[in-house]
Motif scaffolding. Structure first.
Motif, PDB file in Angstrom:
ATOM      1  N   ASP A 407      45.826  39.413  40.884  1.00  0.00           N
ATOM      2  CA  ASP A 407      44.485  38.959  40.515  1.00  0.00           C
ATOM      3  C   ASP A 407      43.427  39.621  41.406  1.00  0.00           C
ATOM      4  OD1 ASP A 407      45.281  37.312  38.455  1.00  0.00           O
ATOM      5  OD2 ASP A 407      45.315  35.486  39.666  1.00  0.00           O
ATOM      6  N   LYS A 408      43.717  39.666  42.700  1.00  0.00           N
ATOM      7  CA  LYS A 408      42.749  40.252  43.642  1.00  0.00           C
ATOM      8  C   LYS A 408      42.639  41.768  43.459  1.00  0.00           C
ATOM      9  CE  LYS A 408      41.246  36.623  45.680  1.00  0.00           C
ATOM     10  NZ  LYS A 408      39.827  36.237  45.497  1.00  0.00           N
ATOM     11  N   ILE A 409      43.766  42.431  43.150  1.00  0.00           N
ATOM     12  CA  ILE A 409      43.701  43.870  42.896  1.00  0.00           C
ATOM     13  C   ILE A 409      42.839  44.136  41.661  1.00  0.00           C
ATOM     14  CG2 ILE A 409      45.042  45.936  42.280  1.00  0.00           C
ATOM     15  CD1 ILE A 409      47.357  44.811  43.903  1.00  0.00           C
ATOM     16  N   ALA A 410      42.987  43.286  40.645  1.00  0.00           N
ATOM     17  CA  ALA A 410      42.168  43.435  39.435  1.00  0.00           C
ATOM     18  C   ALA A 410      40.685  43.297  39.769  1.00  0.00           C
ATOM     19  CB  ALA A 410      42.589  42.403  38.391  1.00  0.00           C
ATOM     20  N   GLU A 411      40.343  42.337  40.624  1.00  0.00           N
ATOM     21  CA  GLU A 411      38.939  42.181  41.047  1.00  0.00           C
ATOM     22  C   GLU A 411      38.447  43.448  41.749  1.00  0.00           C
ATOM     23  OE1 GLU A 411      37.619  38.640  43.082  1.00  0.00           O
ATOM     24  OE2 GLU A 411      39.270  37.481  42.220  1.00  0.00           O
ATOM     25  N   ALA A 412      39.311  44.002  42.600  1.00  0.00           N
ATOM     26  CA  ALA A 412      38.928  45.229  43.319  1.00  0.00           C
ATOM     27  C   ALA A 412      38.740  46.388  42.344  1.00  0.00           C
ATOM     28  CB  ALA A 412      39.991  45.574  44.358  1.00  0.00           C
ATOM     29  N   LEU A 413      39.574  46.472  41.316  1.00  0.00           N
ATOM     30  CA  LEU A 413      39.435  47.537  40.310  1.00  0.00           C
ATOM     31  C   LEU A 413      38.110  47.433  39.565  1.00  0.00           C
ATOM     32  CD1 LEU A 413      43.088  47.543  38.902  1.00  0.00           C
ATOM     33  CD2 LEU A 413      41.956  49.465  40.064  1.00  0.00           C
ATOM     34  N   VAL A 414      37.677  46.208  39.302  1.00  0.00           N
ATOM     35  CA  VAL A 414      36.370  46.019  38.645  1.00  0.00           C
ATOM     36  C   VAL A 414      35.259  46.562  39.535  1.00  0.00           C
ATOM     37  CG1 VAL A 414      34.685  44.287  37.883  1.00  0.00           C
ATOM     38  CG2 VAL A 414      37.086  44.065  37.234  1.00  0.00           C
TER      39      VAL A 414
END
Length: 566
Positions: A407-414
Motif C-alpha cells: 500500500d505504501k509503495i503504491a502511494e510512493a508511486l503516485v
C-alpha cells in the motif's frame, strides 16, 4: 553429599537472588550460571531444581530463548524421572516457564502443553499468584493465535477465582465478590463497569495482599485490552503497577515490574492511535524497558524491536506536533532516525528469520520518515528492501504486513506520477489482503488498522469485536470504535476510487453508517436510511469530482492530494 559445596552453591544462589531483586539482571545471570556449572555434582535434588528454575527464568525474561530452551530441556529430563513430592512446586514453576518460552517461540501447541502440565502438578499448596500467572499465559497463547474469545474465557475464569480468594483474605467486599463474571453480557449493563466502580473503594493501600491485588488489576486490564478498550486497560494496568511498586524488593516481584512495563507500553501505544496525547506515556514506558534490557544485556532482537517501536512513536509525535521551530524539528529528526539506526546496527550482525523480520520493520520505519520528507526515491528503495526481508518468512496472517508495505509503495508511486504501476500494485495488495482475511477468517476492514492494535488480527465473527451494536451498548460507548472504523472505511473507499472500482460506494455507505452510529443515533427508520442515501450520493459525487473540478492542477498533483489523506 558435600555440605561445604552445597553451602557454597546456596551462597551463589542467594547472591543471584539479591542482584535480581536490585534489578542487576546481568550479574544475577552470571551468579545463576556459575551455580549451574555444579548441577551435575553432589547436590540435593531440591538444590538442582532451584538452580534450574532460576537460570531458566532469567534467560527467558531476557529473551535469550536459545539458552532458555537448552536449560529447560535439561531441567525437564531431571524432573520427569522424579516422583519426589518435595519438588512438586518446582515442577509447576519449571513447566510454567517452559510454556512461556515456547509461546515466545510461537510453538503454541508445546506452550499450551507445558502450561497444562504445570496446572496438573499444582495442588492446595501451590500459591494463588503462581496459578494466576499461569492462567494469564494461557490467555496470551490464545491472543497470539487471534482467538480472543477463548482468551477472554480464561481471563474471566481467572478473575472469578481471584475474587473468591481475596474474599477469603477479607480484602474484598461481599457485594464485589458476589458479582458473576460470564462471557455473555446483557446489553443493559456491563459487569466489568460495575466492578471498576466497586474496586475504587474496595482495597486499602495497606493491604497485606498487594501482589494478589496487583495481579487482579492486571487481569481486568487484559480483559479490557481484549475488548480494545485501551483507555480502561491502561487505567487498570497503572493500578496494578502502583501496587507492584509498593511491594518490598524481591526476586519474583521484579519480573512482575518488567511485566507491568510491557503491558503499559503496549496498551498506551495502541491507545495513542485514537488519542495521540498518549504517545508520551507509551514513549516513557518503552524508554524504561530499553534501559533495563540494555543494562541486562538482553537479546539483541528484543532491544532492536523496542528501538523500532520508539522510532514509530517519534514519527507519530512529529506528525502530531507539526513543524514547530527549527530547533524542535532538528531534535525530532535526530530522535526519530537515531532509534531506527540503533536497531539497524544491532540487527546487521544477526542472521536469522526473527532478525530479518525486525530489519524489515526498521527499513519500513525509515521509509515512512523519508516519504514525509518527500524523499520518494530513497523511500521506495527502503520499502522494496522491507518486503525482501520478509517475503516467504512470515506465516499466517503475518503476511498482512506485506499488504501494508505494498500500500505504501503504491502511494510512493503516485508521488512519482507512475499511476498505472500504482494501480497494479494496489490491486495486488487488495487481493493479497482479501486472500489472507479469507484464509484466516479476519475482518477485511479492520485489517487496515496499525499492527499495534489487537483489532488488526481479529477473527471476523469474534463476538467481542468493538464497534458491534451490542458491544457498544454493553460498554456504553458511542464514539471511538465507530469513529475510528469510519476513518478506515474512508481510507479504503479512496483507494477503490483511485482504482475506479465501484466497491468504493460500499465503503462510503459503511463510513456514513458508522458516522451516524458514532453519534449514538440509530439508522433503522426509513427517514434515516433516506438520509444516509442522500449523504452517500452527495459525498460520492463530491469525491468523483474532486479532481475534475480543479482545472488549474495537474493530474499528478490531484492524485497526490487525494492519497496524502489516506
Amino acid at each position: 553429599m558435600d555440605i561445604a559445596n552445597e553451602d557454597h552453591i546456596n551462597t551463589i544462589l542467594q547472591n543471584g537472588n539479591i542482584n535480581c531483586a536490585k534489578g542487576k539482571f546481568n550479574i544475577a545471570l552470571n551468579n545463576y550460571e556459575e551455580a549451574y556449572r555444579s548441577i551435575n555434582g553432589s547436590l540435593s535434588i531440591n538444590q538442582k531444581c532451584e538452580i534450574s528454575y532460576r537460570v531458566i527464568k532469567i534467560t527467558n525474561h531476557l529473551n535469550r530463548l536459545e539458552e532458555a530452551t537448552r536449560y529447560f530441556n535439561e531441567a525437564e529430563k531431571l524432573i520427569d524421572r522424579l516422583n519426589d513430592q518435595s519438588i512438586k512446586h518446582f515442577k509447576v514453576k519449571i513447566y510454567a516457564e517452559g510454556g512461556k518460552i515456547f509461546l515466545k517461540k510461537k510453538e503454541y501447541k508445546k506452550a499450551m502443553g507445558f502450561l497444562n502440565k504445570a496446572i496438573d502438578y499444582s495442588d492446595l499448596e501451590t500459591s494463588n499468584t503462581v496459578l494466576t500467572r499461569i492462567q494469564s499465559e494461557l490467555a496470551n497463547i490464545y491472543i497470539a493465535q487471534n482467538d480472543c474469545e477463548n482468551a477472554e474465557r480464561v481471563l474471566l475464569k481467572s478473575l472469578e477465582v481471584q475474587m473468591k480468594n481475596l474474599k477469603e483474605y477479607g480484602d474484598i467486599s461481599k457485594d464485589l465478590s458476589d458479582l458473576k463474571f460470564t462471557i455473555s453480557r446483557s446489553p443493559e449493563d456491563n459487569e466489568l463497569d460495575v466492578l471498576e466502580a466497586h474496586l475504587k473503594n474496595s482495597f486499602s493501600t495497606l493491604s497485606s495482599k498487594k501482589l494478589e491485588i496487583a495481579l487482579l488489576y492486571n487481569t481486568i486490564g487484559s480483559i479490557f485490552y481484549l475488548h480494545c478498550r485501551y483507555d480502561k486497560a491502561v487505567n487498570f494496568y497503572e493500578k496494578s503497577k502502583n501496587y507492584i511498586d509498593k511491594l518490598e524488593s524481591a526476586n519474583e516481584c521484579n519480573w512482575d515490574k518488567l511485566g507491568s512495563l510491557e503491558y503499559l507500553s503496549k496498551a498506551y501505544f495502541a491507545y495513542a492511535e485514537s488519542d495521540p496525547m498518549k504517545l508520551d506515556k507509551a514513549e516513557s514506558y518503552y524508554t524504561s524497558r530499553i534501559k533495563i534490557m540494555l543494562e541486562a544485556k538482553a537479546d539483541e532482537i528484543l532491544i532492536a524491536r523496542l528501538y523500532n517501536l520508539q522510532g514509530e512513536i517519534a514519527l507519530k509525535k512529529m506528525l502530531k506536533t507539526g513543524n514547530g521551530s527549527l530547533k524542535e524539528r532538528e531534535y525530532r529528526d535526530y530522535s526519530y532516525s537515531s532509534f531506527y539506526h540503533k536497531a539497524e546496527k544491532l540487527l546487521s550482525r544477526l542472521d536469522n528469520i526473527d532478525a530479518s523480520i525486525e530489519m524489515s520493520n526498521t527499513n519500513f520505519g525509515i521509509a515512512m520518515y523519508r516519504l514525509e520528507k518527500n524523499k520518494v526515491k530513497s523511500a521506495m528503495t527502503l520499502l522494496k528492501m522491507s518486503i525482501n526481508f520478509i517475503e516467504g518468512k512470515l506465516k499466517g496472517n503475518g503476511e498482512l504486513l506485506i499488504a501494508d508495505i505494498k500500500d505504501k509503495i503504491a502511494e510512493a508511486l503516485v508521488k512519482q506520477d507512475k499511476m498505472e504501476e500504482a494501480k497494479k500494485l494496489w490491486r495486488e495488495a487488495i487481493k493479497l489482503r482479501e486472500n489472507i482475511c479469507k484464509e484466516h477468517d479476519l475482518d477485511f476492514t479492520r485489517s487496515y488498522y496499525n499492527k499495534q492494535r489487537i483489532e488488526k488480527y481479529r477473527r471476523r465473527f469474534d463476538k467481542i469485536l468493538p464497534g458491534d451494536t451490542q458491544e457498544l451498548r454493553a460498554f456504553k460507548i458511542k464514539d471511538k470504535p465507530s469513529e475510528e472504523m469510519s476513518k478506515i472505511c474512508s481510507k479504503i473507499a479512496k483507494i477503490y476510487k483511485f482504482l475506479e472500482d465501484n466497491e468504493q460506494y460500499a465503503f462510503y455507505q459503511k463510513k456514513i453508517e458508522l458516522e451516524i452510529k458514532s453519534t449514538g443515533k440509530k439508522s433503522e427508520t426509513r427517514e434515516e436510511n433516506d438520509g444516509i442515501n442522500k449523504q452517500l450520493t452527495i459525498e460520492s459525487r463530491s469525491n468523483v469530482n474532486e479532481i475534475s473540478n480543479e482545472p488549474s492542477r495537474s493530474k499528478t498533483q490531484k492524485n497526490n492530494s487525494l492519497l496524502l489523506t489516506l
